[in-house]
Design a protein around this motif. Structure first.
Motif, short mmCIF file in Angstrom:
data_model
loop_
_atom_site.label_atom_id
_atom_site.label_comp_id
_atom_site.label_asym_id
_atom_site.label_seq_id
_atom_site.Cartn_x
_atom_site.Cartn_y
_atom_site.Cartn_z
N PHE A 236 -3.51 31.00 47.26
CA PHE A 236 -3.99 29.74 46.71
C PHE A 236 -2.87 28.73 46.70
O PHE A 236 -1.71 29.07 46.51
CB PHE A 236 -4.45 29.94 45.26
N GLU A 237 -3.25 27.48 46.86
CA GLU A 237 -2.29 26.40 46.74
C GLU A 237 -2.60 25.63 45.47
O GLU A 237 -3.73 25.22 45.24
CB GLU A 237 -2.39 25.47 47.95
N HIS A 238 -1.58 25.46 44.64
CA HIS A 238 -1.75 24.70 43.41
C HIS A 238 -2.12 23.26 43.79
O HIS A 238 -1.42 22.64 44.60
CB HIS A 238 -0.48 24.73 42.58
N PRO A 239 -3.19 22.70 43.24
CA PRO A 239 -3.63 21.37 43.66
C PRO A 239 -2.65 20.25 43.32
O PRO A 239 -2.66 19.22 43.98
CB PRO A 239 -4.95 21.18 42.91
N ASP A 240 -1.80 20.46 42.32
CA ASP A 240 -0.86 19.41 41.94
C ASP A 240 0.53 19.60 42.54
O ASP A 240 1.12 18.64 43.05
CB ASP A 240 -0.72 19.35 40.41
N THR A 241 1.04 20.82 42.48
CA THR A 241 2.42 21.06 42.91
C THR A 241 2.53 21.52 44.36
O THR A 241 3.59 21.43 44.95
CB THR A 241 3.09 22.13 42.04
N GLY A 242 1.44 22.08 44.90
CA GLY A 242 1.48 22.62 46.25
C GLY A 242 2.09 24.00 46.32
O GLY A 242 2.18 24.58 47.41
N ASP A 243 2.52 24.54 45.18
CA ASP A 243 3.07 25.90 45.15
C ASP A 243 2.00 26.89 45.61
O ASP A 243 0.82 26.72 45.30
CB ASP A 243 3.54 26.29 43.74
N ARG A 244 2.43 27.92 46.32
CA ARG A 244 1.49 28.91 46.83
C ARG A 244 1.61 30.20 46.04
O ARG A 244 2.70 30.60 45.66
CB ARG A 244 1.73 29.14 48.32
N MET A 245 0.46 30.82 45.77
CA MET A 245 0.42 32.07 45.02
C MET A 245 -0.50 33.04 45.75
O MET A 245 -1.63 32.70 46.09
CB MET A 245 -0.13 31.83 43.62
N LEU A 246 0.00 34.24 45.99
CA LEU A 246 -0.79 35.28 46.65
C LEU A 246 -1.44 36.16 45.59
O LEU A 246 -0.77 36.69 44.71
CB LEU A 246 0.10 36.13 47.56
N LEU A 247 -2.75 36.32 45.68
CA LEU A 247 -3.48 37.25 44.83
C LEU A 247 -3.97 38.39 45.73
O LEU A 247 -4.83 38.19 46.58
CB LEU A 247 -4.67 36.57 44.15
N ARG A 248 -3.37 39.56 45.55
CA ARG A 248 -3.77 40.74 46.31
C ARG A 248 -4.77 41.53 45.48
O ARG A 248 -4.83 41.38 44.25
CB ARG A 248 -2.55 41.62 46.59
N ARG B 130 -12.54 47.30 52.43
CA ARG B 130 -11.14 47.73 52.51
C ARG B 130 -10.39 47.37 51.23
O ARG B 130 -9.60 48.16 50.71
CB ARG B 130 -10.46 47.11 53.74
N TRP B 131 -10.66 46.18 50.70
CA TRP B 131 -10.02 45.77 49.46
C TRP B 131 -10.47 46.66 48.30
O TRP B 131 -9.69 46.94 47.39
CB TRP B 131 -10.35 44.32 49.15
N LEU B 132 -11.72 47.10 48.33
CA LEU B 132 -12.22 47.98 47.27
C LEU B 132 -11.42 49.28 47.23
O LEU B 132 -11.07 49.76 46.15
CB LEU B 132 -13.71 48.26 47.48
N ASP B 133 -11.11 49.83 48.39
CA ASP B 133 -10.27 51.03 48.44
C ASP B 133 -8.90 50.74 47.80
O ASP B 133 -8.38 51.57 47.04
CB ASP B 133 -10.07 51.50 49.88
N ARG B 134 -8.33 49.59 48.09
CA ARG B 134 -7.04 49.23 47.51
C ARG B 134 -7.16 49.04 46.00
O ARG B 134 -6.24 49.40 45.25
CB ARG B 134 -6.52 47.96 48.18
N CYS B 135 -8.27 48.48 45.54
CA CYS B 135 -8.49 48.30 44.10
C CYS B 135 -8.60 49.64 43.39
O CYS B 135 -8.02 49.84 42.32
CB CYS B 135 -9.75 47.47 43.84
N PHE B 136 -9.33 50.58 43.99
CA PHE B 136 -9.45 51.92 43.40
C PHE B 136 -8.07 52.57 43.28
O PHE B 136 -7.72 53.14 42.25
CB PHE B 136 -10.35 52.83 44.24
N ASP B 137 -7.28 52.46 44.35
CA ASP B 137 -5.94 53.04 44.32
C ASP B 137 -5.08 52.38 43.24
O ASP B 137 -4.35 53.05 42.52
CB ASP B 137 -5.26 52.91 45.68
N ALA B 138 -5.16 51.06 43.13
CA ALA B 138 -4.35 50.34 42.14
C ALA B 138 -4.80 50.68 40.73
O ALA B 138 -3.95 50.81 39.83
CB ALA B 138 -4.48 48.83 42.37
N HIS B 139 -6.08 50.86 40.51
CA HIS B 139 -6.56 51.18 39.17
C HIS B 139 -6.08 52.57 38.74
O HIS B 139 -5.78 52.79 37.58
CB HIS B 139 -8.08 51.11 39.12
N GLY B 140 -5.97 53.46 39.71
CA GLY B 140 -5.49 54.82 39.41
C GLY B 140 -4.00 54.92 39.29
O GLY B 140 -3.46 55.91 38.81
N ASN B 141 -3.28 53.86 39.71
CA ASN B 141 -1.82 53.84 39.68
C ASN B 141 -1.38 53.09 38.43
O ASN B 141 -1.51 51.88 38.35
CB ASN B 141 -1.28 53.17 40.94
N LYS B 142 -0.84 53.79 37.47
CA LYS B 142 -0.45 53.15 36.20
C LYS B 142 0.74 52.21 36.35
O LYS B 142 1.10 51.51 35.42
CB LYS B 142 -0.17 54.23 35.14
#
Length: 104
Positions: A36-48, A90-102
């Motif tokens: 995502f690009e911040h609409p005011d600052t232009g800073d970029r943020m990755l949401l995995r 594919r993302w769902l598999d990654r979400c399952f793995d992340a949820h199981g990883n404390k």
């Protein structure tokens, strides 16, 4: 979150996927996640997918949604729908793995 809301029952949280549609002009969707690009600052943020799960776990959500590649409801592009569907799986598999990883 429960204490903040003074709510003793289950809380459902969203993954952030809908924002992909609402902020699509400011976002780039890739296999890695959504930038995502911040609409005011232009800073970029990755949401995995893993980040989305970690944030929802961190606030104590009971019912957690997986990050999905959301397509606009007015889109008429079968190829885009197919790409989004398989990426979401594919993302769902990654979400399952992340949820199981404390650690996440």
């Amino acid at each position: 979150l429960h204490k903040f809301m003074n709510w003793p029952r289950n809380i459902l949280t969203d993954s952030g996927g809908f924002q992909m549609v609402s902020l699509l002009k400011l976002a780039e969707i890739t296999e890695e996640g959504v930038t995502f690009e911040h609409p005011d600052t232009g800073d970029r943020m990755l949401l995995r997918p893993e980040d989305s799960i970690a944030h929802q776990n961190r606030i104590g959500a009971d019912i957690i949604m997986a990050l999905d590649d959301v397509v606009s409801s007015v889109a008429d592009d079968p190829v885009r729908f197919r790409v989004a569907t398989y990426r979401t799986l594919r993302w769902l598999d990654r979400c399952f793995d992340a949820h199981g990883n404390k650690e996440t």
